[in-house]
Design a protein around this motif. Sequence first.
Motif, PDB file in Angstrom:
ATOM      1  N   ALA A 238       2.784  -6.488   4.008  1.00 11.50           N
ATOM      2  CA  ALA A 238       3.302  -7.841   3.755  1.00 11.50           C
ATOM      3  C   ALA A 238       4.834  -7.840   3.774  1.00 11.50           C
ATOM      4  CB  ALA A 238       2.780  -8.351   2.414  1.00 11.50           C
ATOM      5  N   ARG A 239       5.440  -6.822   3.170  1.00 11.11           N
ATOM      6  CA  ARG A 239       6.920  -6.748   3.148  1.00 11.11           C
ATOM      7  C   ARG A 239       7.470  -6.591   4.561  1.00 11.11           C
ATOM      8  NH1 ARG A 239       9.604  -2.567   0.811  1.00 11.11           N
ATOM      9  NH2 ARG A 239       7.813  -1.231   0.561  1.00 11.11           N
TER      10      ARG A 239
ATOM     11  N   PRO B 189      -1.347  -3.002   1.268  1.00  9.34           N
ATOM     12  CA  PRO B 189      -1.201  -4.469   1.383  1.00  9.34           C
ATOM     13  C   PRO B 189       0.249  -4.919   1.177  1.00  9.34           C
ATOM     14  CG  PRO B 189      -3.154  -3.901   0.108  1.00  9.34           C
ATOM     15  CD  PRO B 189      -2.409  -2.616   0.331  1.00  9.34           C
ATOM     16  N   ASP B 190       0.914  -4.349   0.174  1.00  7.39           N
ATOM     17  CA  ASP B 190       2.299  -4.756  -0.102  1.00  7.39           C
ATOM     18  C   ASP B 190       3.244  -4.276   1.007  1.00  7.39           C
ATOM     19  OD1 ASP B 190       4.458  -5.723  -1.874  1.00  7.39           O
ATOM     20  OD2 ASP B 190       5.006  -3.591  -1.893  1.00  7.39           O
TER      21      ASP B 190
ATOM     22  N   ASP C 198       3.325  -9.316  13.085  1.00  8.64           N
ATOM     23  CA  ASP C 198       2.030  -8.959  12.514  1.00  8.64           C
ATOM     24  C   ASP C 198       1.798  -7.463  12.731  1.00  8.64           C
ATOM     25  OD1 ASP C 198      -0.616  -8.704  11.802  1.00  8.64           O
ATOM     26  OD2 ASP C 198      -1.408  -9.960  13.420  1.00  8.64           O
TER      27      ASP C 198
ATOM     28  N   THR D 195       6.053  -7.542   7.362  1.00 11.39           N
ATOM     29  CA  THR D 195       5.876  -8.809   8.089  1.00 11.39           C
ATOM     30  C   THR D 195       6.931  -9.829   7.643  1.00 11.39           C
ATOM     31  OG1 THR D 195       3.541  -8.432   8.495  1.00 11.39           O
ATOM     32  CG2 THR D 195       4.253 -10.722   8.505  1.00 11.39           C
ATOM     33  N   ARG D 196       7.194  -9.875   6.338  1.00  9.80           N
ATOM     34  CA  ARG D 196       8.235 -10.804   5.856  1.00  9.80           C
ATOM     35  C   ARG D 196       9.596 -10.461   6.455  1.00  9.80           C
ATOM     36  NH1 ARG D 196       5.817 -10.636   0.843  1.00  9.80           N
ATOM     37  NH2 ARG D 196       7.263  -9.075   0.048  1.00  9.80           N
TER      38      ARG D 196
END
Length: 389
Positions: A81-82, A77-78, A90, A84-85
């Motif tokens: 998310a990183r 998950p991290d 996506d 994508t940031r």
Amino acid sequence: MASRAPSADVVVAGGGVVGLSAAWEAAQRGLSVHLLDPSPGRGAAWVAAGMLAPVTEATFGEESHARMFLAAAARWPDFAARLTRATGMDTGFQACGTIAVGLDASDRAAIDQLLEFQRGLGLDASRLSASECRALVPTLSPAVRGGALMPGDHQVDNRRLILSLIEGCARAGVTLTTERVVSVASDTKGAATGVVTERGDTVAAGTVLLAAGAYTPKIGGVPEGVVPPVRPVKGHAVRLRAPGDGPAFARTVRGLVRGRHCYLVPRADGSVVVGATAEERGYDTTVQAGAVHSLLDDARLLVPTVDEWEYLECAAGLRPGSPDNAPFVGPTSVPRLAVATGHYRNGFLLAPLTAEAIATYLTTGAVPPPLDAYPVDRHLPAARTGSGR
Ligand SMILES: Cc1cc2nc3c(=O)[nH]c(=O)nc-3n(C[C@H](O)[C@H](O)[C@H](O)COP(=O)(O)OP(=O)(O)OC[C@H]3O[C@@H](n4cnc5c(N)ncnc54)[C@H](O)[C@@H]3O)c2cc1C
């Protein structure tokens, strides 16, 4: 004409899911990175299904891998998310869960047996009746005899992830050269100093990381008995598209069909990955009619509406297999030469964990747990891991 590129802290040979993830993570830690690959992301990573399956991949005789798989899954998950940031893209990471189903009574019995083993390891899996399976995936065949739910086995869209990693690497300052690495360059003491490309250019670096998947042992310039034994394990996967908007169903379906394994991984865009064969055929990536036939045959026995879906493609890729189905991540006996390969069926699951381990190794000189339990030389004739970076 041969030339010398400006030197980097690390040069990565191979930009599959493993090499790209390691390059991105190393760049995040402030290292200068040069990655070379003639066709980044188009190896096994492009063919794969992208299942992130610590529980369904836990099998008899590989009890110790379960800890590594769970550690890898926990990072997803991290990591997603990183990325994508960092890119605005996506990755297609979805916490969708998985059901394993059996078509006939003996398939069901085999799933029950595996379930008992997985639960014995403390893994999160529970038994499902046939009607509970169909409540979760209504298009399952009425013939399905029952199965199990693995709520923590998720997926990432392999191709979206690869494109995100390439973008992430570019934004993080990784130099990407679309050339094949022919050999490792070394100094008079035998330490790695960089790589030589197919055009004869030398890319100098403080550390050389070989991450060319099943092709890693084909890179020259390394003494015998240094690169761990990795072999190509061919896998076909078919891509289909279900009608309508959105995914064909909500979670991954892994089936046992009269003793044969078959899975259907539904993507958010309506496409479905059906896989996979496992064949020992050397470096052969031709798509064979018989493989397409048997994958589709098993898929339609599990989900009969498959017959109505659009056929998109079939591709074959080479998994980097290792003797114990665990990866090789870390230093070799040649100073300043490291490897990240042998991820076999789980290169996507293990990519964030591997990237973190390589970045930690590059910055501290030590491979962290749990990958330190799998030294690179464990299958080499005379075990002698180097300490050189
Ligand atoms: C059908 C199939 C289904 C799969 N499903 C899953 C799944 O659901 N979940 C999962 O976790 N894993 C899955 N896998 C396994 C996964 O794809 C691999 O473990 C993963 O791709 C290995 O990553 P890699 O970067 O080591 O190798 P690859 O992805 O094969 O990348 C190697 C790269 O090295 C490059 N290269 C080769 N030679 C050189 C050279 N001399 N110089 C420079 N570059 C070079 C290639 O161009 C390529 O881009 C599947 C594999 C297959 C085939």
